[in-house]
Design a protein around this motif. Structure first.
Motif, mmCIF file in Angstrom:
data_model
loop_
_atom_site.group_PDB
_atom_site.id
_atom_site.type_symbol
_atom_site.label_atom_id
_atom_site.label_comp_id
_atom_site.label_asym_id
_atom_site.label_seq_id
_atom_site.Cartn_x
_atom_site.Cartn_y
_atom_site.Cartn_z
ATOM 1 N N SER A 1 0.832 -1.200 0.000
ATOM 2 C CA SER A 1 0.000 0.000 0.000
ATOM 3 C C SER A 1 0.873 1.259 0.000
ATOM 4 O O SER A 1 0.631 2.199 -0.770
ATOM 5 C CB SER A 1 -0.911 -0.025 1.226
ATOM 6 O OG SER A 1 -1.527 1.212 1.422
ATOM 7 N N LEU A 2 1.885 1.281 0.864
ATOM 8 C CA LEU A 2 2.779 2.444 0.920
ATOM 9 C C LEU A 2 3.554 2.608 -0.384
ATOM 10 O O LEU A 2 3.709 3.718 -0.890
ATOM 11 C CB LEU A 2 3.756 2.299 2.089
ATOM 12 C CG LEU A 2 3.164 2.431 3.486
ATOM 13 C CD1 LEU A 2 4.219 2.125 4.540
ATOM 14 C CD2 LEU A 2 2.572 3.806 3.705
ATOM 15 N N GLY B 1 1.376 4.079 -2.985
ATOM 16 C CA GLY B 1 1.211 5.510 -2.744
ATOM 17 C C GLY B 1 2.405 6.308 -3.225
ATOM 18 O O GLY B 1 2.262 7.362 -3.860
ATOM 19 N N GLY C 1 -0.898 7.884 4.585
ATOM 20 C CA GLY C 1 -1.289 6.498 4.880
ATOM 21 C C GLY C 1 -1.529 6.289 6.364
ATOM 22 O O GLY C 1 -2.466 5.587 6.766
ATOM 23 N N ARG D 1 -5.190 5.329 8.303
ATOM 24 C CA ARG D 1 -5.331 4.183 9.205
ATOM 25 C C ARG D 1 -5.819 4.618 10.587
ATOM 26 O O ARG D 1 -6.610 3.927 11.215
ATOM 27 C CB ARG D 1 -4.006 3.426 9.293
ATOM 28 C CG ARG D 1 -3.779 2.599 8.037
ATOM 29 C CD ARG D 1 -2.372 2.007 7.978
ATOM 30 N NE ARG D 1 -2.222 1.143 6.817
ATOM 31 C CZ ARG D 1 -1.926 1.575 5.607
ATOM 32 N NH1 ARG D 1 -1.751 2.868 5.381
ATOM 33 N NH2 ARG D 1 -1.815 0.722 4.608
#
Length: 147
Positions: A28-29, A32, A56, A60
């Motif tokens: 995910s990071l 991004g 991010g 969360r």
């Protein structure tokens, strides 16, 4: 080592360890970072990398709040674990005392003395603490100083 290289190394490690949670967070990071790189059209500066990671982290934390409101402890636990993983990629966070010192120094520099100067002071403080302090803590420190 830049953030993308670090993410790639950690991705390999997570794959070898078969750690699905860490693997998902790192992917995910990385996504991004890659999307931001494409959008801006150049390699990211360290400040831009911190912005992507903090985005991010903020997402969360917001999810965690919602899961706790909905009494979904299973999802809240997973999100807490994700937050711990994302925080490894953030710069060291400032303490409340350090934030208060930066706010006081900046208030003297810009001449902020009343609540009317809130926006001016926040605008001057945030670039100094970007990625190193939570915006809510900075906001509270500014309010306390100006009240």
């Amino acid at each position: 080592m830049d953030l993308l290289s670090q993410l790639n190394e950690d991705l390999k490690t997570a794959m070898k360890a078969r750690n699905k949670l860490e693997l998902n967070v790192i992917r995910s990071l990385k996504t991004g970072v890659m999307n931001e790189k494409i959008e801006l059209g150049h390699d990211l500066t360290p400040d831009e990398e911190v912005t992507v990671v903090s985005r991010g982290l903020k997402q969360r934390k917001e999810s965690l709040t919602e899961f706790e409101k909905a009494d979904r402890q299973d999802l809240a636990d997973d999100t807490k674990a994700e937050i711990a993983i994302v925080e490894k990629y953030m710069p060291a966070q400032m303490s409340e005392d350090e934030i208060n010192n930066v706010v006081k120094e900046t208030a003297q520099q810009v001449g902020a003395t009343s609540k009317a100067d809130f926006g001016k002071l926040m605008g001057a403080v945030m670039p100094k603490v970007k990625g190193k302090a939570d915006g809510k803590l900075v906001n509270q420190a500014v309010k306390n100083l100006l009240s």
